[in-house]
Design an enzyme around this catalytic site. Structure first.
Site, PDB file in Angstrom:
ATOM      1  N   GLY A  62      -4.850   9.324   1.492  1.00 51.41           N
ATOM      2  CA  GLY A  62      -5.783  10.408   1.813  1.00 51.41           C
ATOM      3  C   GLY A  62      -5.374  11.776   1.306  1.00 51.41           C
ATOM      4  O   GLY A  62      -6.195  12.675   1.217  1.00 51.41           O
ATOM      5  N   GLU A  63      -4.100  11.961   0.974  1.00 52.08           N
ATOM      6  CA  GLU A  63      -3.632  13.301   0.654  1.00 52.08           C
ATOM      7  C   GLU A  63      -3.916  13.696  -0.789  1.00 52.08           C
ATOM      8  O   GLU A  63      -4.365  14.801  -1.069  1.00 52.08           O
ATOM      9  CB  GLU A  63      -2.125  13.392   0.928  1.00 52.08           C
ATOM     10  CG  GLU A  63      -1.564  14.787   0.713  1.00 52.08           C
ATOM     11  CD  GLU A  63      -0.065  14.863   0.960  1.00 52.08           C
ATOM     12  OE1 GLU A  63       0.501  13.863   1.449  1.00 52.08           O
ATOM     13  OE2 GLU A  63       0.520  15.904   0.657  1.00 52.08           O
ATOM     14  N   ALA A  94       0.820  -1.216   0.000  1.00 51.13           N
ATOM     15  CA  ALA A  94       0.000   0.000   0.000  1.00 51.13           C
ATOM     16  C   ALA A  94       0.852   1.263   0.000  1.00 51.13           C
ATOM     17  O   ALA A  94       1.991   1.270   0.461  1.00 51.13           O
ATOM     18  CB  ALA A  94      -0.922   0.004   1.219  1.00 51.13           C
ATOM     19  N   LYS A  95       0.266   2.338  -0.519  1.00 51.71           N
ATOM     20  CA  LYS A  95       0.840   3.688  -0.439  1.00 51.71           C
ATOM     21  C   LYS A  95      -0.106   4.561   0.370  1.00 51.71           C
ATOM     22  O   LYS A  95      -1.207   4.134   0.711  1.00 51.71           O
ATOM     23  CB  LYS A  95       0.958   4.302  -1.827  1.00 51.71           C
ATOM     24  CG  LYS A  95       1.881   3.611  -2.772  1.00 51.71           C
ATOM     25  CD  LYS A  95       1.819   4.298  -4.124  1.00 51.71           C
ATOM     26  CE  LYS A  95       2.768   3.629  -5.102  1.00 51.71           C
ATOM     27  NZ  LYS A  95       2.675   4.248  -6.425  1.00 51.71           N
ATOM     28  N   GLY A  96       0.297   5.805   0.597  1.00 57.16           N
ATOM     29  CA  GLY A  96      -0.603   6.771   1.219  1.00 57.16           C
ATOM     30  C   GLY A  96      -1.814   6.986   0.322  1.00 57.16           C
ATOM     31  O   GLY A  96      -1.748   6.838  -0.891  1.00 57.16           O
TER      32      GLY A  96
END
Lengths: 162, 191
Positions: free
Chosen positions: B137-138, B133-135
């Site tokens: 929400g941004e 996974a990556k981030g």
């Protein structure tokens, strides 16, 4: 000539239970619920009637409890989020919010559940537009509302199945 | 009151395999770039000069979707904030204070203001993230406002270079461009 504020006795029914509290007459219903009755489900968001996070039902009417002086609640029936589940049995709306991702940070959730509960009590099978319109007085910063509206629709559909 | 000596310690240990040299600015400053495509469809009302977002598509590469319901919620929520950023949320500063710091005069989107937000995922993986996974929400805070503003440009032919694009901004820009007020039609645009 400043007379000190005088508390008065207020009797009201909260989630089906008769309660009597001593409170200042112009105290906000929200504060009476949270501080005197220990019902901290209704949240203070904006404190000016814009965000809906303090929503409760007063005699079946959806109100912002931050704008209701407690004197006005004398003799009324109040429903808060604490009155929705029956013991550990979640209300269909709460279950649907859980499954659909209708809650993220959770501050708006009690108010939105009460607003949705009010909607379904008046319109058991609302259209998507009616759901969006009826929740427009409850602000949510996290979800973008999509999963909230889906949860309300799902709960309404389940209500039909029962 | 007497204070003892205050000490503060900070430590950072990069995950294995990630190298960054802060002095020479070499290596991987950001180990996991995420990628996305945002498409907005808007209608500009030429009577009220308000913009309605009619449809919104978000395609986002997040490495790996760990929880489909929550992942989608992160994107729809970010897009909603991006649309607010583009169309409503004006911070008015006066002598270092926010002049409109109330929900009454700082306007954010309600459930009735938003289009369907259609979310699609692309999962290309990321060797450093949990299960790839990556981030998440941004990025949906970054792209949607430009998409909405570009769609307004597609509809009106006018490029706006600041946000939010309020009805009064559109009125001024269209009046200036045409030398007169418009005739109440609606313009549609996609970007």
């Amino acid at each position: 000539m400043n007379t000190p504020p005088v508390q008065c006795e207020i009797s009201l029914t909260v989630n089906g239970e008769a309660r009597t509290v001593r409170a200042y007459p112009m105290e906000r219903l929200l504060d009476t619920l949270r501080h005197r009755l220990g019902l901290t489900g209704a949240k203070e968001g904006c404190g000016e009637g814009e965000c809906g996070s303090c929503s409760v039902l007063m005699d079946g009417v959806l109100v912002n409890s931050c704008l209701v002086p407690v004197l006005q609640a004398q003799g009324t029936q109040i429903v808060t989020i604490e009155g929705m589940a029956k013991g550990s049995q979640l209300h269909a709306l709460q279950q649907a919010f859980l499954e659909c991702g209708g809650a993220q940070c959770g501050i708006c959730t009690p108010g939105i559940l009460i607003a949705a509960f009010h909607l379904l009590s008046e319109r058991p099978r609302p259209s998507d537009e009616e759901i969006k319109e009826s929740l427009a007085g409850n602000l949510c910063r996290c979800t973008g509302y999509a999963q909230i509206c889906e949860a309300v629709a799902q709960a309404a559909n389940r209500g039909d199945e029962r | 009151m007497e204070h003892k000596e205050l000490t503060s310690l900070a430590r950072y240990e990069p995950p294995p395999g990630i190298f960054w040299d802060d002095e020479k600015y070499r290596g991987e400053a950001y180990a996991a770039y995420a990628w996305a495509v945002y498409v907005a469809e808007v209608t500009v009302d030429l009577t009220t000069y308000s913009v309605q977002v009619d449809d919104f598509v978000a395609l986002q590469e997040v490495g790996k979707v760990l929880h489909p319901v929550l992942a989608r919620g992160q994107i729809t929520g970010g897009v909603a904030q991006g649309i607010g950023f583009a169309l409503y949320e004006k911070v008015v500063w006066q002598e270092g204070r926010m002049q409109n710091a109330q929900m009454t005069n700082y306007i954010m989107p309600t459930s009735a203001d938003l289009p369907p937000i259609r979310v699609y995922f692309e999962e290309l993986g990321n060797e450093h993230g949990a299960f790839g996974a990556k981030g998440i929400g941004e990025l949906p805070m970054d792209g949607p406002a430009p998409a909405v503003v570009c769609a307004i440009e597609d509809a009106t032919g006018i490029a706006f270079n600041s946000i939010p694009v309020l009805p009064e901004d559109i009125f001024k820009a269209i009046s200036k461009a045409s030398g007169r007020s418009t005739d109440g039609r609606a313009l549609q645009g996609v970007r």
